[in-house]
Design a protein around this motif. Structure first.
Motif, short mmCIF file in Angstrom:
data_model
loop_
_atom_site.label_atom_id
_atom_site.label_comp_id
_atom_site.label_asym_id
_atom_site.label_seq_id
_atom_site.Cartn_x
_atom_site.Cartn_y
_atom_site.Cartn_z
N ASP A 92 -14.41 5.83 -8.04
CA ASP A 92 -15.27 5.74 -7.12
C ASP A 92 -14.97 5.10 -5.61
OD1 ASP A 92 -17.11 6.92 -8.26
OD2 ASP A 92 -18.15 4.93 -9.63
N VAL A 93 -14.33 3.92 -5.91
CA VAL A 93 -13.90 2.92 -4.26
C VAL A 93 -12.79 4.25 -2.85
CG1 VAL A 93 -11.72 3.07 -5.09
CG2 VAL A 93 -12.72 1.29 -3.43
N ALA B 187 -5.38 9.50 -5.24
CA ALA B 187 -5.86 9.27 -6.25
C ALA B 187 -4.65 8.78 -7.11
CB ALA B 187 -7.38 9.83 -7.35
N GLY B 188 -4.45 7.95 -8.46
CA GLY B 188 -3.55 7.49 -8.90
C GLY B 188 -2.46 6.63 -8.11
N LYS B 189 -2.80 6.27 -6.72
CA LYS B 189 -1.44 5.58 -6.74
C LYS B 189 -2.05 4.50 -5.41
CE LYS B 189 1.26 9.55 -4.46
NZ LYS B 189 1.83 10.50 -3.08
N PRO B 190 -1.37 2.92 -5.54
CA PRO B 190 -1.83 2.46 -5.16
C PRO B 190 -2.44 2.62 -3.04
CG PRO B 190 -0.07 1.62 -5.82
CD PRO B 190 -0.08 3.26 -6.22
N PHE C 17 -7.12 -5.51 5.46
CA PHE C 17 -6.32 -4.87 4.97
C PHE C 17 -7.49 -5.26 3.37
CE2 PHE C 17 -2.94 -6.07 8.07
CZ PHE C 17 -2.24 -4.73 7.94
N VAL C 18 -7.32 -3.70 3.41
CA VAL C 18 -7.87 -3.62 1.61
C VAL C 18 -6.75 -2.79 0.65
CG1 VAL C 18 -9.76 -2.37 0.49
CG2 VAL C 18 -10.51 -3.71 2.55
N ASN D 67 -5.08 2.14 -10.40
CA ASN D 67 -6.31 2.25 -11.59
C ASN D 67 -8.32 2.13 -10.55
OD1 ASN D 67 -4.75 2.39 -13.47
ND2 ASN D 67 -4.70 -0.21 -13.43
N GLY D 68 -7.54 2.19 -9.17
CA GLY D 68 -8.98 2.28 -8.96
C GLY D 68 -9.72 0.82 -8.13
N THR D 69 -8.87 -0.33 -8.79
CA THR D 69 -9.41 -1.25 -8.47
C THR D 69 -9.47 -2.20 -7.15
OG1 THR D 69 -9.33 -2.43 -10.79
CG2 THR D 69 -9.65 -4.40 -9.60
#
Length: 206
Positions: free
Chosen positions: A74-75, A94-97, A176-177, A182-184
């Motif tokens: 979702d993020v 998606a799937g990467k930091p 910085f975010v 994993n989307g956390t």
């Protein structure tokens, strides 16, 4: 009585001889054609067994294009437009930091961090993408900032309306975010150049 028995015996011999002749004839046909009686295998008939189980013709093929696409958390379900005018869809990350950098063009702190971002972004582009989110300023000033600090190769989303800043609860710059694979969200706040470099390097090696 003897004549009757002799006649019966002679009849049995004739029948046996006839049956034997038929068997010989059939074997002769088989020897000429090279196949068992019944002719060559017709289309769709089962081939001779080779010792291995047959493969179903309607079995689904195994994908050869690698692992399936990563599920989009979702993020990362947001879109935008870059300062260059290109459409941007965060789902592709998606799937990467991912590192989101929220900056403003008049911010002195953002300017000091820009040098670090410009230095490390090319090195980690494929493993830990860095995406700028420019806000609190005019588009012209944002583009001048990108040019001055050589950030043209780094995706920079224009967020003049502050929609993404609100989405990620950013109330000041420079923030910085950092989102793991994993989307956390694993970091939300200020980072100097040294700390940013260390975090990105750690995520790349994780």
């Amino acid at each position: 009585m003897r004549i009757s028995m002799a006649w019966t015996g002679a009849g049995q011999l004739r029948r046996a001889a006839t049956a034997g002749a038929l068997v010989v004839a059939l074997l002769g046909v088989a020897a000429c054609t090279g196949t068992a009686p019944g002719g060559p295998a017709a289309a769709g008939s089962a081939p001779a067994s080779t010792g291995a189980p047959p493969t179903p013709t309607d079995a689904p093929s195994t994908p050869t294009g690698g692992p399936p696409s990563a599920q989009v958390p979702d993020v990362l379900r947001f879109t935008g437009t870059t300062l260059g005018g290109a459409a941007f869809d965060a789902a592709q990350l998606a799937g990467k930091p991912v590192v989101l950098w929220f900056w403003a063009p008049w911010c002195a702190t953002c300017a000091s961090q820009a040098w670090t971002v410009a230095e490390i972004e090319p090195r980690y582009r494929d493993t830990v993408p860095i995406v700028g989110v420019a806000g609190l300023g005019e588009r012209k000033a944002m583009k001048e900032f990108v040019t001055e600090f050589d950030l043209g190769a780094t995706p920079q989303i224009e967020d003049s309306t502050g929609a993404l800043w609100k989405r990620f609860k950013v109330t000041e710059q420079s923030i910085f975010v950092i989102i793991d694979r994993n989307g956390t969200v694993v970091h939300h706040g200020f980072l100097d150049g040294e700390a940013l470099t260390a975090k990105v390097a750690a995520l790349a090696g994780a």
